[in-house]
Design a protein around this motif. Structure first.
Motif, short mmCIF file in Angstrom:
data_model
loop_
_atom_site.label_atom_id
_atom_site.label_comp_id
_atom_site.label_asym_id
_atom_site.label_seq_id
_atom_site.Cartn_x
_atom_site.Cartn_y
_atom_site.Cartn_z
N THR A 151 10.36 12.60 42.78
CA THR A 151 10.25 13.84 42.00
C THR A 151 9.31 13.57 40.83
N PHE A 152 8.26 14.38 40.76
CA PHE A 152 7.22 14.19 39.75
C PHE A 152 7.17 15.46 38.90
N THR A 153 7.77 15.40 37.72
CA THR A 153 7.89 16.58 36.86
C THR A 153 7.14 16.37 35.56
N ALA A 154 6.79 17.50 34.90
CA ALA A 154 6.07 17.50 33.63
C ALA A 154 6.97 18.08 32.54
N GLN A 155 6.65 17.76 31.33
CA GLN A 155 7.38 18.25 30.16
C GLN A 155 6.49 19.20 29.36
N ASP A 156 7.12 20.20 28.74
CA ASP A 156 6.41 21.18 27.93
C ASP A 156 6.66 20.85 26.46
N PRO A 157 5.58 20.53 25.70
CA PRO A 157 5.79 20.18 24.28
C PRO A 157 6.17 21.37 23.40
N ASP A 158 6.03 22.59 23.92
CA ASP A 158 6.36 23.77 23.12
C ASP A 158 7.87 24.02 23.19
N ARG A 159 8.61 23.42 22.25
CA ARG A 159 10.05 23.54 22.26
C ARG A 159 10.51 24.92 21.82
N TYR A 160 9.70 25.62 21.05
CA TYR A 160 10.11 26.92 20.53
C TYR A 160 9.60 28.07 21.40
N MET A 161 9.05 27.79 22.57
CA MET A 161 8.61 28.82 23.50
C MET A 161 9.39 28.68 24.80
N GLN A 162 9.91 29.79 25.30
CA GLN A 162 10.65 29.80 26.55
C GLN A 162 9.64 29.99 27.69
N GLN A 163 9.31 28.88 28.35
CA GLN A 163 8.27 28.91 29.37
C GLN A 163 8.76 28.18 30.61
N ASN A 164 8.23 28.61 31.77
CA ASN A 164 8.52 27.97 33.04
C ASN A 164 7.29 27.19 33.51
#
Length: 906
Positions: free
Chosen positions: A518-531
Motif C-alpha cells: 500500500t503506497f499512500t500520500a499525506q496531505d500537509p493541509d491539516r485545516y482543509m478537509q480534502q480527499n
C-alpha cells in the motif's frame, strides 16, 4: 710637465698639488691597482634628465690592458653605460631623491671578476648672468707629460689631470662660435700635431655643438645651450701627429651649462579638485596643489612659492582657507563651513619662482575647487510606527512590506543611505530586508518558506541606521525602530508520499492479482478537509495497478526480472496523488520493486553456429551456455548429447571443460562436409534445475593443414534463416498486391469508357459516324489500294485486337490498317462489280440493316480515301424519291454524294 696656460697665478699651486704623486724608489716598477680609481663618482645635473643625455664618465684602471670589461648599472631602467664608461640616461625623468645614487658594475668577461663604484647625482645651483664673468683671455689646457724610462729605470706614470669643469651659461647671445678654451701639448714644439674632441655634443648626437681648431686646438661652442635639455657635456680631447699616431693620452673636459631663469612655473593640473567635510575645525587639511619649474630647483630660478589670490564665494569669511607657500598644502583657517549654505568654494592659486620675488620671479596660476561634503548629522526616521504585510505560505523571494524613512542628509551619500536589520521576531531567519538604492526604502522579503500550519503570523522589530555612524556631538539617537506585522495566508499544498521512494522486495514470477503493498500520500493541509485519489503515472511494463482510494498496489501481469524494463534487479513505477482542493494539487511517489531471481530461464548454447573439419584431428568446438538468470540459478552448467537421433552420439562426443565451458568433437574418423544440426542438452544449477535442448548448427568442411576451412560457401550460405524467409515472403505478397491493384484499376477505366459510349446522344452518334467515314480514304480517287483485298476480304487477318467492348455497327474495323500494295495497272472491274452487287442485294433483303454503311456488308477500304459513302447505291427500295439535300451540310465530300442521289436520272 703639465700646465694650463693662461690660468690665474692662484691656480698654479693647486695644479701642482694635483700633479703630485708618490713615486717609489728609483728602479722599482710603478704600482697599479685594477678597478675604479674612485670610490664615488659625482655629477651635477639639472632637474629634468632627458633620454640619451650623457651624465658622466666612470674610468676603469686596466693595468695590463688585456682585460675585456663589461659595464652594468644597478638601475638599468634609468641609466646605461657604454664601452667607454660614459653613463647615459635611458629615459626622460625629473631628477629626484630616488635617482640620487646608484651603482656601476664592471665585470671581466673572461674571469667573471667584478668591481663596483657608486655614482651620486645632485642638482646644480643656478648662477645668474651677472655671476658668470667671462675671462678676458682664453684658458689653455696642456696635455700632461708621460714619463718613461729615465736613467735606465722605470718611473711610475703620474695620474691624469683632473681638469676643472668649464661653466657656460645657457641661452648665451653669442657671438658664435664662442671660444671656450685652447687645448695644447708640449710636443707641438717638435711635432706637427692635430687636435680633436669626441663625445656627445661633438661627434656624437647632438653633434656640432662644440668644435675644435685642429691646428691651434681652440675649442668653441657654435650655438646657445639649453640646460633643460643637456645640463653637462663630457668631451674628450685628443692629440695626434700628422700620421694619426696618438702622442698624448686623451684628457676629459666637462662643460657645465649654467641655468638661467627662462621657464615659468607650470601646475601639474590647471584645475584641482578637493573636498572638506562641513563643520571642519580650523587647520583641517584640504588638498595639495603642485607646480614644477624646468629651471634648476636647487637655485633661485626653480624655487617656487604659492599664495591664494582670490576666494569665491567670500562667505562666511573671505579667508576660509590658506596655503603653505612652499609645499602647496591648502588648509582651513576659519570655522563655519556649512554644506547647506555653501556647497563649493573656488580658489585662484599663484605659483612664483625666484622664491616668490614679485619683481624678478615668473608666475603662473591654477584653479582649486573645494567641495564641502556632507557629514552624517541626521539619522533616518521611520514614517510610521507599524507596517503591515501578508505572504502566501511556501513562497520565497517576494516582497512583504515596504518600510519608508526620511533623512535630512544629502541623498545618495553614506550619510543618507539607510541600512535595515531585523532585531526581533524572526528567530529562524525567514525574512530579510534589502535597501532600495533609489528610494532608500526597506524591502521586507521572505527568504525561507513559511508553513501556515506552523506559523500564522509574525511580528518583526526592525531598525534603520545610516551606512556611516553619526558625527560626534550629534544629540539624536543613532537609529530608528518600527514594527512589521506579517500575516501568513493558507494555500493548498501538494500531497507527498512518505517514504519516497518506497522499496519492496519480491520474487519474480508473481501472478496477476497479487497484492504487493500500500503506497499512500499525506496531505500537509491539516485545516482543509480534502480527499486524495491515486493514479498510475509511469509503469513501463504495465505490471501494476493502484486502488484510487486506498493506494493498494496489485499486479496485473507476471513480474519478470529478465525484462528490459528492469535495471539492476529494480523495477521503478511512479504514482500520482491528487487532492480536491482549489486549485487541485498533486504529488508523485516512486515505488521500487527489487525482484529476486527464480530459475525461470533455461540455458542456451553459445555460439549457435560453428565450423569444424571433416576429420577428428584437429577437430574441436568450444561452447558455453547463455542463461538470463543469475546465481545460483545459472552456472555451473551440465552439457550432454541426447539419445535420439542415434546418429548424434554416434558422430559426436561432448566433453565438459569446466562449469561454464564444454568441447564438442567428432567421434568418427570422417564426416562428410555439410551442415549439421547438433542438439545439446544444457542443465543449469537452479533449485530445481532447468534443462533445455539447444541446437548448434555445425558446418563440416574440408580443411587445410592449419585446420582452416577451404570451402567457398559459408554456413550462412547453406540455407536461409527464418528471418530471411519471412522477408522474402513479405516482398512477394507486396508485389502481388501491387499487380492486383493495377489490374483492378485497368478494369475500372475500361468500364468508365464503355459507360461514356453508351451515353452518347443519337444525333451526335450520326455525326460522329460521318467523321468516322471521313477516315476511309479517297474512294475511287484513291489509287493506292489493292483490289485483291476487295475480292477476298475474309483472308485479311487483323494485326491487333482492341479490348472487348460495345462496338457500333458502323465503326471502323478493330484491327490495324493493312498496308496495301500499289494497285496494278489492270484492275478487274468485273469482280468488284459482282462483289458490290451481292452486298447491295444482301443489304436490301436485311430488315435490320441501318440506312448507312455497315460492316456486315462492306469491308474496310483503308484510311485516306476522299470518296463518299456507297450506302444504298441504286437501291430498288429507295431511289430518287428520298431527299438527300441534308448531305450538303456535311462537307464537300458528301455534297458529291447528294448530287449523285438527288440529281434525278442524271
Amino acid at each position: 710637465m703639465c700646465r694650463i696656460a693662461g690660468a690665474p697665478r692662484t691656480l698654479l699651486p693647486l695644479l701642482a698639488a694635483l700633479l703630485q704623486a708618490s713615486v717609489e724608489a728609483s728602479g722599482e716598477i710603478a704600482l697599479c691597482k685594477t678597478g675604479f680609481p674612485e670610490d664615488v663618482y659625482s655629477a651635477v645635473l639639472s632637474k629634468d634628465v632627458h633620454e640619451g643625455q650623457p651624465l658622466l664618465n666612470v674610468k676603469f684602471s686596466n693595468c695590463n690592458g688585456k682585460r675585456k670589461v663589461q659595464y652594468e648599472s644597478s638601475e638599468p631602467a634609468d641609466f646605461k653605460v657604454d664601452e667607454d664608461g660614459i653613463v647615459y640616461a635611458v629615459r626622460s625623468f625629473p631628477l629626484s631623491s630616488e635617482h640620487a645614487k646608484f651603482l656601476i658594475y664592471a665585470q671581466d668577461k673572461e674571469t667573471q671578476e667584478k668591481w663596483q663604484v657608486a655614482v651620486k647625482l645632485s642638482l646644480k645651483p643656478t648662477l645668474t648672468e651677472e655671476s658668470v664673468k667671462e675671462s678676458p683671455e682664453v684658458e689653455e689646457i696642456v696635455f700632461p707629460r708621460q714619463l718613461g724610462k729615465h736613467s735606465g729605470h722605470l718611473q711610475r706614470q703620474k695620474r691624469d689631470w683632473v681638469i676643472p669643469p668649464i661653466n657656460l651659461p645657457e641661452n648665451s647671445r653669442g657671438p658664435f662660435p664662442q671660444e671656450l678654451v685652447r687645448i695644447r701639448s708640449d710636443r707641438d714644439k717638435n711635432l706637427s700635431l692635430r687636435y680633436s674632441v669626441t663625445g656627445p655634443g661633438a661627434d656624437q648626437p647632438p653633434t656640432g655643438i662644440f668644435i675644435i681648431n685642429p691646428i691651434s686646438g681652440q675649442l668653441s661652442v657654435t650655438k646657445p645651450l639649453d640646460r633643460e635639455q643637456i645640463a653637462r657635456f663630457h668631451l674628450r680631447a685628443h692629440a695626434v701627429d700628422i700620421n694619426g699616431n696618438q702622442v698624448e693620452n686623451p684628457i676629459d673636459i666637462v662643460i657645465n651649462v649654467i641655468d638661467m631663469n627662462d621657464n615659468r612655473p607650470e601646475f601639474l593640473h590647471q584645475v584641482w579638485n578637493g573636498t572638506v567635510p562641513e563643520g571642519s575645525k580650523p587647520g583641517t587639511y584640504v588638498m595639495t596643489v603642485t607646480a614644477i619649474d624646468a629651471d634648476d630647483p636647487n637655485a633661485l630660478n626653480g624655487m617656487l612659492r604659492y599664495r591664494i589670490l582670490s576666494q569665491a564665494p567670500s562667505t562666511p569669511s573671505p579667508n576660509m582657507f590658506t596655503i603653505n607657500n612652499e609645499t602647496g598644502d591648502i588648509i582651513t583657517v576659519a570655522a563655519g563651513l556649512d554644506r547647506e549654505k555653501v556647497q563649493q568654494y573656488t580658489l585662484i592659486i599663484q605659483a612664483t619662482d625666484m622664491e616668490g620675488n614679485p619683481t624678478y620671479g615668473l608666475s603662473n596660476t591654477a584653479t582649486a575647487i573645494i567641495t564641502v561634503t556632507d557629514v552624517n548629522d541626521n539619522p533616518p526616521e521611520f514614517t510610521a510606527m507599524t507596517f503591515y504585510g501578508e505572504v502566501p505560505e511556501n513562497r520565497v523571494d517576494i516582497i512583504v512590506a515596504n518600510l519608508t524613512v526620511t533623512d535630512k542628509d544629502q541623498p545618495h551619500t553614506p550619510a543618507w543611505n539607510a541600512v535595515y536589520r531585523i532585531s526581533g521576531g524572526d528567530p529562524t531567519g525567514r525574512f530579510a530586508i534589502q535597501t532600495d538604492p533609489n528610494s532608500n526604502d526597506g524591502l521586507v522579503t521572505v527568504v525561507k518558506p513559511i508553513d501556515f500550519e506552523t506559523n500564522r503570523m509574525f511580528v518583526l522589530t526592525v531598525a534603520a541606521e545610516n551606512q556611516v555612524p553619526l558625527a560626534k556631538g550629534i544629540q539624536h539617537p543613532p537609529q530608528s525602530t518600527a514594527t512589521v506585522s506579517v500575516t501568513v495566508i493558507d494555500v493548498n499544498e501538494n500531497p507527498y508520499f512518505a517514504p519516497n521512494p518506497k522499496i519492496i522486495r519480491q520474487e519474480e514470477g508473481l501472478h496477476a492479482g497479487t497484492m504487493l503493498t500500500t503506497f499512500t500520500a499525506q496531505d500537509p493541509d491539516r485545516y482543509m478537509q480534502q480527499n486524495i485519489r491515486y493514479t498510475k503515472l509511469s509503469d513501463p511494463a504495465n505490471w501494476l495497478k493502484i486502488d484510487p482510494v486506498n493506494g493498494q498496489i496489485t499486479t496485473i501481469a507476471i513480474l519478470d526480472r529478465e525484462s528490459p524494463n528492469v535495471k539492476n534487479n529494480i523495477y521503478n513505477a511512479t504514482f500520482l496523488a491528487s487532492d480536491n482542493g482549489i486549485p487541485p494539487m498533486s504529488g508523485t511517489g516512486t515505488l521500487q520493486i527489487y525482484l529476486l531471481d527464480i530459475n525461470d530461464n533455461a540455458p542456451q548454447v553459445l555460439p549457435q553456429e560453428a565450423e569444424t573439419c571433416e576429420t577428428p584431428d584437429p577437430n574441436s568446438i568450444n561452447i558455453t551456455a547463455l542463461d538470463y538468470d543469475i546465481d545460483p540459478n545459472a552456472g555451473p552448467f551440465a552439457f550432454d548429447l541426447p539419445l535420439s537421433p542415434v546418429n548424434i552420439k554416434k558422430n559426436w562426443t561432448i566433453t565438459r571443460l569446466n562449469g561454464d565451458f564444454a568441447q564438442l568433437n567428432l567421434k568418427i574418423k570422417f564426416l562428410e562436409a555439410g551442415i549439421y544440426e547438433v542438439p545439446i542438452i544444457i542443465t543449469d544449477s537452479g533449485n530445481p534445475p532447468k534443462s533445455n535442448i539447444s541446437i548448434l548448427r555445425v558446418k563440416v568442411c574440408q580443411c587445410d593443414s592449419n585446420g582452416d576451412c577451404t570451402d567457398v560457401d559459408r554456413i550462412v550460405g547453406a540455407g536461409l534463416g527464418t528471418g530471411a524467409i519471412i522477408a522474402i515472403l513479405l516482398c512477394i505478397i507486396i508485389l502481388l498486391i501491387l499487380v492486383l491493384m493495377f489490374v483492378v484499376w485497368m478494369k475500372r477505366r475500361d468500364k468508365e469508357r464503355q459507360a461514356k459510349q453508351l451515353l452518347i446522344d443519337p444525333e451526335d452518334d450520326v455525326r460522329d459516324n460521318i467523321l468516322k467515314y471521313d477516315e476511309e480514304g479517297g474512294g475511287e480517287e484513291d489509287q493506292d489500294y489493292d483490289l485483291s483485298q476487295l475480292q477476298q476480304p475474309d483472308t485479311v487477318e487483323p494485326d491487333a485486337i482492341k479490348p472487348v467492348g460495345i462496338r457500333r455497327m458502323d465503326e471502323r474495323p478493330i484491327h490495324a490498317e493493312p498496308q496495301y500494295p500499289v494497285r496494278s495497272a489492270a484492275p478487274h472491274p468485273g469482280d468488284i462489280g459482282d462483289f458490290i452487287n451481292e452486298g447491295l442485294k444482301a443489304a436490301d433483303n436485311d430488315p435490320t440493316a441501318p440506312p448507312y454503311d455497315s460492316l456486315l456488308v462492306f469491308d474496310y477500304e483503308g484510311s485516306g480515301s476522299t470518296a463518299g459513302s456507297l450506302s444504298s447505291l441504286n437501291s430498288s427500295s429507295s431511289g430518287g424519291e428520298q431527299d438527300y439535300d441534308y448531305l450538303n451540310d456535311w462537307g464537300p465530300r458528301f455534297k458529291k454524294l447528294a448530287d449523285m442521289y438527288g440529281g434525278g436520272d442524271d
